[in-house]
Structure formats: structure tokens, C-alpha cells
Design an enzyme around this catalytic site. Sequence first.
Site, PDB file in Angstrom:
ATOM      1  CG  HIS A 138      -2.999  -0.870  -7.027  1.00  0.00           C
ATOM      2  ND1 HIS A 138      -3.502  -0.178  -5.948  1.00  0.00           N
ATOM      3  CD2 HIS A 138      -2.992  -2.179  -6.652  1.00  0.00           C
ATOM      4  CE1 HIS A 138      -3.801  -1.028  -4.963  1.00  0.00           C
ATOM      5  NE2 HIS A 138      -3.485  -2.249  -5.379  1.00  0.00           N
TER       6      HIS A 138
ATOM      7  NE  ARG B 117      -4.317  -1.168  -0.032  1.00  0.00           N
ATOM      8  CZ  ARG B 117      -4.472  -2.178  -0.877  1.00  0.00           C
ATOM      9  NH1 ARG B 117      -3.486  -2.507  -1.702  1.00  0.00           N
ATOM     10  NH2 ARG B 117      -5.594  -2.853  -0.931  1.00  0.00           N
TER      11      ARG B 117
ATOM     12  CD  GLU C  23      -2.992   3.140  -5.831  1.00  0.00           C
ATOM     13  OE1 GLU C  23      -3.960   2.466  -6.194  1.00  0.00           O
ATOM     14  OE2 GLU C  23      -2.041   2.674  -5.221  1.00  0.00           O
TER      15      GLU C  23
HETATM   16  C1  DGY Z   1      -5.521  -5.871  -3.061  1.00  0.00           C
HETATM   17  O1  DGY Z   1      -6.217  -6.843  -3.336  1.00  0.00           O
HETATM   18  O2  DGY Z   1      -5.580  -5.301  -1.973  1.00  0.00           O
HETATM   19  C2  DGY Z   1      -4.590  -5.415  -4.108  1.00  0.00           C
HETATM   20  O3  DGY Z   1      -3.917  -4.254  -3.763  1.00  0.00           O
HETATM   21  C3  DGY Z   1      -5.298  -5.239  -5.426  1.00  0.00           C
HETATM   22  O4  DGY Z   1      -6.216  -4.248  -5.371  1.00  0.00           O
END
Ligand code: DGY
Length: 321
Positions: A285, A237, A266
Site C-alpha cells: 500500500h 482498495r 492490511e
Molecule cells: C489513500 O489516500 O486513500 C491511499 O490509499 C493511501 O492511503
Amino acid sequence: MRILLTRPLHEFAVREMRKRHLVEVHAGRSPMSKKLLISRIADKEGLLCYPYDRIDKEVIEAGANLKAISTYSVGYDHIDIKAASRRGIVISYTPEVLTDATADHTMALMLDLFRRVSDGDKMIRRGRWTTILGPYDFLGTDLHGKTLGIFGMGRIGMAVAKRARGFEMRIIYHNRKRVPSTLERRLDARYVSLDELFRKSDVVSIHAPHSAGTNDMVGMSLLKKMKKASFLVNTARGRIINENDLASALKSGTIAGAALDVFREEPLSIHSPLIKLENVILTPHIGSATSETRREMAEIAVKNLLLSLSGKKPIYQVRAG
Ligand code: DGY
């Protein structure tokens, strides 16, 4: 019951939900605004959301009939878990299925940093490959024999460790809790303090969840501990890293480079200081973005929601605290 789906999902998955429920799908490619989300959630029992949707206290309060929230993600820092749990709302998520895809993407970023794949591509496309390269030109760094520091030894951290062993890397890790010694032996990974992780690694890869405790955690004081020739990779993250500090560290040569798949905001703004830097690789991402994985995530997210709405335990439930 009524379900709100905040973004189109695989047809088979929507069909499955429509067999027994009324499903409202927010069409379009941009996330719902908070105002719209609040107005649409009021009469829904079920919510299927994405990491981009902020499911905060206000949204949860607006969903007076909400019984279940299913997120199409392994991360759930976008949901106010405490507020939802207080209301008895069942929260579910999609771990495991995306472990391998995310670990693969982490290795792709790591290899790119060490072997300058994107750099080479840009060089050719910009018309700058004008002579046959000599023995000192366009050098990368060996990946084998280097030390990988894994911050967060959960499922994805372990999958990265497994892959990195295949590349003959040395593995050290830091985690809230040390993993059992049998696992450490199997992964050939050594537990170290956070300080040592950043000091000793040739590349640090982040795999911890985002929480109040990890927010902005990787800032200048940790970056300064890193070796000048080292790299940072983040597929977890964005908010775990202080992006301004990272941009300064990259600019001043405090570290050699970074590869980021996740960002504080984002989509990443074109005005972000990271964009101008040549020693950072950016991907939008896409850690879990393979057709196989995204399909499996859809299957699980829907199963989770349908089970929760029928009063059963979802496959993967998020627990408060
Ligand atoms: C998640 O599943 O948390 C990944 O970052 C994909 O969005």
C-alpha cells in the site's frame, strides 16, 4: 480544542495544530485498537485519522464532542460518513495531491508485469542466472500497442490514462458515469461496458472507490471474461477484488498475472494464498508513498482539520450521499 492524531505525522504538521489546540498523538507504529480509539476520542473535538482506523458508528458515538474528522487519505471508506454527517461532523480528505504519485505507482506495477522487472531481480538474487539468455528465454510482453482497461475514470484513472498514452497504449474505460466527450477525446479513451472492459483489455487497472456497490465486485465471473494473457492491477482498495477468486484465477491460468498494492486485510497475512503465487507482484500500500506527496497530504489534512474546527469550510470536504 482537543485533537486526537491516531499516528505520528510530520513534525511541521503537528506543530501547526499545537499552535492553537491540544494535540494527543498515538505514538507507535501500529494502528490504535478500537477499544483504545473509543476511550481516547471521548473528549476530543477533532480527529485526524488514517485509512487503517475504522471510524464506525460506535467510534463516532463515543466521540460525543467531535466536530471534525480529517483523514490522511483520498479514500474514506473507513469512515461511517452517514453516522458522522447525521451528527453534523465535518469530514475532510486529501484528494488531488496524491493523484500523480498513485498513477506513477500504477505504471510501475504495469511495467513490472509486462517486462518482468521483479522476476528478473528475484532470478538473479536466487542465483538462477547461470547462462546468457537466449532469444526465447525470459520473455515479457510489449506494453506499447496493448489495451489498457481503466475501471474508474476519476482523477487517478485519468492520470493513468495520460501516462499510458505516452506508452502508446489503447485506452478503454468504464465508469459509473461516462466522462464528457471533450475529456474522452483529450485522453483518447473509449467508454465501454464493464463486460467489454474485462473482455477486451490486456491489462485492467482499478481506480474506483470502495463502496457497498464495488465491494467484492471483481470476482470469478469478471475474471473469467478476461483474456488468458491479460493482467490485473489494483492500486485503489483491496476490498473491490475477491482475493480468493483472484488467487484461483492466477493459479489456474485464467489470467496471466496481477499486481496489487492494496488488500482486503492490511498488512497482508503471510498465509494469504496470494503470497505463494509467482505470477503476482505485491507492494505494501505505497501508491501515495513518496516524500513529496506524503508531506503535501500532511499539510492538507491539517489545514482541513483546522479550518473545520474554526467553523470554516475545509479545502476538501466529504459529503454524505
Ligand atoms: C489513500 O489516500 O486513500 C491511499 O490509499 C493511501 O492511503
